[in-house]
Design an enzyme around this catalytic site. Structure first.
Site, PDB file in Angstrom:
ATOM      1  N   TYR A 122      37.413  50.395  93.307  1.00  0.00           N
ATOM      2  CA  TYR A 122      38.604  49.559  93.118  1.00  0.00           C
ATOM      3  C   TYR A 122      39.352  50.000  91.857  1.00  0.00           C
ATOM      4  O   TYR A 122      40.574  50.187  91.877  1.00  0.00           O
ATOM      5  CB  TYR A 122      38.160  48.103  93.013  1.00  0.00           C
ATOM      6  CG  TYR A 122      39.255  47.103  92.719  1.00  0.00           C
ATOM      7  CD1 TYR A 122      40.025  46.569  93.745  1.00  0.00           C
ATOM      8  CD2 TYR A 122      39.491  46.656  91.424  1.00  0.00           C
ATOM      9  CE1 TYR A 122      41.007  45.631  93.491  1.00  0.00           C
ATOM     10  CE2 TYR A 122      40.467  45.714  91.154  1.00  0.00           C
ATOM     11  CZ  TYR A 122      41.227  45.205  92.186  1.00  0.00           C
ATOM     12  OH  TYR A 122      42.199  44.277  91.919  1.00  0.00           O
TER      13      TYR A 122
ATOM     14  N   LYS B 183      43.201  51.522  91.492  1.00  0.00           N
ATOM     15  CA  LYS B 183      44.213  50.877  90.663  1.00  0.00           C
ATOM     16  C   LYS B 183      44.707  51.813  89.559  1.00  0.00           C
ATOM     17  O   LYS B 183      45.892  51.787  89.196  1.00  0.00           O
ATOM     18  CB  LYS B 183      43.660  49.583  90.074  1.00  0.00           C
ATOM     19  CG  LYS B 183      43.335  48.524  91.128  1.00  0.00           C
ATOM     20  CD  LYS B 183      44.547  48.131  91.957  1.00  0.00           C
ATOM     21  CE  LYS B 183      44.263  46.967  92.880  1.00  0.00           C
ATOM     22  NZ  LYS B 183      45.453  46.528  93.640  1.00  0.00           N
TER      23      LYS B 183
END
Length: 246
Positions: free
Chosen positions: A152, A156
């Protein structure tokens, strides 16, 4: 008149959580909001709640064909897209060494490829119009890392870099691209892996003494999307209560 008066605003992942708050804030700022979500029922319910010219739409950002269908439908109906908010995202928390590569694929397809798909479809339209604003929702995990969120965080971080590059490439076309990085925010995603002990620890660690509210993020997004931020592009704004100050 609000800061987004009559602007056609497409918000992905707007059926719940932060996306829902962004859609509501954009509508209150005068925007014509397209509530786009993989859950069509949630999108339609939110659009109905907003009223006015708001409309619900299905989109699976991991599918370029689905994104192209969404964008084509919006342009057919409204003739343009003034604001794109890339909010749709997904995560599955846990130590990287125990993670399943199938989950890597899903996280990357939704979080990173989702932004690539929508941007590829919308940025040429904005460039042809000679105006437009994109706000990508990344995360402070992409700036400083987050234990249990390795893939994740990687997606990002990619969004942050992609934001800066597209901002450079599109600036002379009158298109602005910025990025908002929420810190811990009171959403279903946070609740899914943060029990009471972790939540209390986060509250103690955050200088302003609370986790974020989706409305905190929405306010930042609408500022960057609107004309008040007309000289702001390629920037990354943390909305974290001071948890990160980098």
């Amino acid at each position: 008149m609000g800061s987004l008066a009559k602007k056609v605003c497409v918000v992905t992942g707007a059926g719940r959580g932060i996306g829902r708050a962004i859609a509501a804030r954009a509508a209150s700022a005068g925007g014509v909001v397209v509530v786009a979500d993989i859950d069509r029922a949630a999108a339609d319910e939110m659009a109905e709640a907003l009223g006015g010219d708001a409309t619900g739409a299905h989109v699976d950002v991991a599918s370029r064909e689905s994104v192209d269908a969404l964008v084509g439908g919006v342009v057919d109906r409204f003739g343009r897209i003034d604001v794109l908010v890339n909010n749709a995202g997904w995560d599955k928390a846990g130590p990287f060494v125990d993670s399943d590569p199938a989950d890597w694929d899903r996280i990357i397809r939704i979080n990173l490829y989702g932004v690539l798909h929508t941007s590829r479809a919308v940025l040429p339209l904005m460039a042809e119009q000679g105006h437009g604003s994109v706000v990508n929702i990344a995360s402070d995990a992409g700036r400083v890392g987050s234990s249990g969120e390795a893939v994740y965080s990687a997606t990002k971080g990619g969004i942050i870099a992609f934001t800066k590059t597209t901002a450079r490439e599109l600036a002379r076309s009158g298109v602005r691209v910025n990025c908002v990085c929420p810190g811990p925010t009171d959403t279903d995603l946070l609740a899914s892996f943060a029990g009471e002990k972790l939540r209390n620890a986060l509250v103690k660690a955050i200088p302003l003494g609370r986790v974020g509210d989706p409305a905190d993020v929405a306010n930042a997004v609408v500022f960057l999307a609107g004309d008040e931020a007309g000289f702001v592009t390629g920037q990354t704004l943390s909305v974290s209560g001071g948890l990160t100050m980098v």
